[in-house]
Design an enzyme around this catalytic site. Structure first.
Site, PDB file in Angstrom:
ATOM      1  CG  ASP A 131      39.020  47.036  39.781  1.00  0.00           C
ATOM      2  OD1 ASP A 131      38.185  47.174  38.870  1.00  0.00           O
ATOM      3  OD2 ASP A 131      38.705  46.940  40.974  1.00  0.00           O
TER       4      ASP A 131
ATOM      5  CG  ASN B 262      36.688  39.329  49.895  1.00  0.00           C
ATOM      6  OD1 ASN B 262      36.359  40.436  49.474  1.00  0.00           O
ATOM      7  ND2 ASN B 262      37.685  38.638  49.367  1.00  0.00           N
TER       8      ASN B 262
ATOM      9  CG  HIS C  32      37.239  42.909  47.214  1.00  0.00           C
ATOM     10  ND1 HIS C  32      37.165  41.631  46.735  1.00  0.00           N
ATOM     11  CD2 HIS C  32      36.440  43.633  46.385  1.00  0.00           C
ATOM     12  CE1 HIS C  32      36.378  41.581  45.678  1.00  0.00           C
ATOM     13  NE2 HIS C  32      35.921  42.787  45.454  1.00  0.00           N
TER      14      HIS C  32
ATOM     15  CD  GLU D 139      40.414  39.812  46.780  1.00  0.00           C
ATOM     16  OE1 GLU D 139      39.564  40.107  47.643  1.00  0.00           O
ATOM     17  OE2 GLU D 139      40.162  39.087  45.802  1.00  0.00           O
TER      18      GLU D 139
END
Length: 257
Positions: free
Chosen positions: A71, A143, A145, A150
């Site tokens: 990313d 979370n 990811h 996400e």
């Protein structure tokens, strides 16, 4: 899925660097090419230092080595942030890995590839054209990811569609923004771009081998849900349960499973 507990960050880094080195040298020796998907973040810093040392000591030519980063942040102009941006992942990779490789190994900067906000699926096409990634290195968000894929609420997308998500520009969740501000920007949320371009789930899950590293206490919950065998779009890393060759290396001084 193989679960490998280790004592601490140093042991995790040493083991992961050895795993990466063995995978890369095995493929370079067999076919003169090796492809790796690479992650960033505090988790990976020591690993890259150790991996560069091993590659330098081995002296194996890296002209056939290609890397595909997961990313990059996207600025307000809709483009990848410049390498001069303090949180640029290209800057991170250059400082923590590529600059540590001895020039005699022949690694080519054009083999350093990132998703492009202007044409996100181009990296998917590149990966497909070379026959997929030999090994994919992953971290895991607090979370759940992986890369910046996400969580999506159950019912908003099917598991099949989620697993097939391509590389794309996405809005980062509030938890991700706050976490990255705390860990990489001295708590200054204004320094963290709100969007990023991320490698999609489809390309990640097609890698021949996947290694996920975890060393933060906050990663315990998403890991525990994976270990319980629960696959959910609300915990993206759980989709690794669908992959035939995944190793999770985690530190027992911070994560209790």
């Amino acid at each position: 899925m193989k679960w490998t507990p280790v004592r601490d960050y140093e042991e995790m880094s040493q083991l992961a660097a050895l795993r990466m080195f063995n995978a890369l040298t095995r493929n370079l020796a067999a076919k003169r090419e090796a492809t790796a998907g690479l992650a960033t973040g505090n988790t990976m810093i020591r690993l890259y230092e150790l991996l560069a040392q091993k590659l330098n000591e081995a002296g194996l030519g890296l002209a056939g080595f290609s890397t595909f980063n997961l990313d990059e942040y996207v600025g307000n102009d809709g483009l990848n942030v410049a390498p001069s941006h303090p949180l640029s992942y290209r800057k991170y990779m250059t400082e923590h890995f590529y600059d540590l490789l001895e020039p005699r190994l022949g690694f080519r900067l054009e083999s350093l590839l990132f998703p492009d906000a202007e044409n996100p699926t181009k990296i998917d096409q590149r990966i497909a054209a070379i026959g997929g990634l030999d090994i994919q290195l992953l971290g895991i968000g607090f979370n759940g990811h992986i890369a910046f894929n996400e969580p999506i609420r159950a019912g908003e997308i099917s598991e099949q569609a989620f697993a097939a998500l391509p590389s794309r520009v996405i809005q980062l969740s509030e938890l991700t923004l706050q976490t990255n501000a705390r860990l990489t920007a001295d708590g200054d949320l204004t320094q963290v771009p709100g969007q990023a371009v991320t490698l999609g789930m489809a390309s990640i899950l097609k890698a021949r081998e996947i290694m996920l590293l975890a060393c933060f206490r906050e990663q315990t919950d998403p890991l525990a849900r994976i270990k319980a065998g629960i696959i959910s779009t609300e915990n993206p890393a759980s989709f690794l349960l669908k992959h035939p060759s995944v190793e999770v290396i985690y530190t027992t001084d911070t994560i209790k499973l």
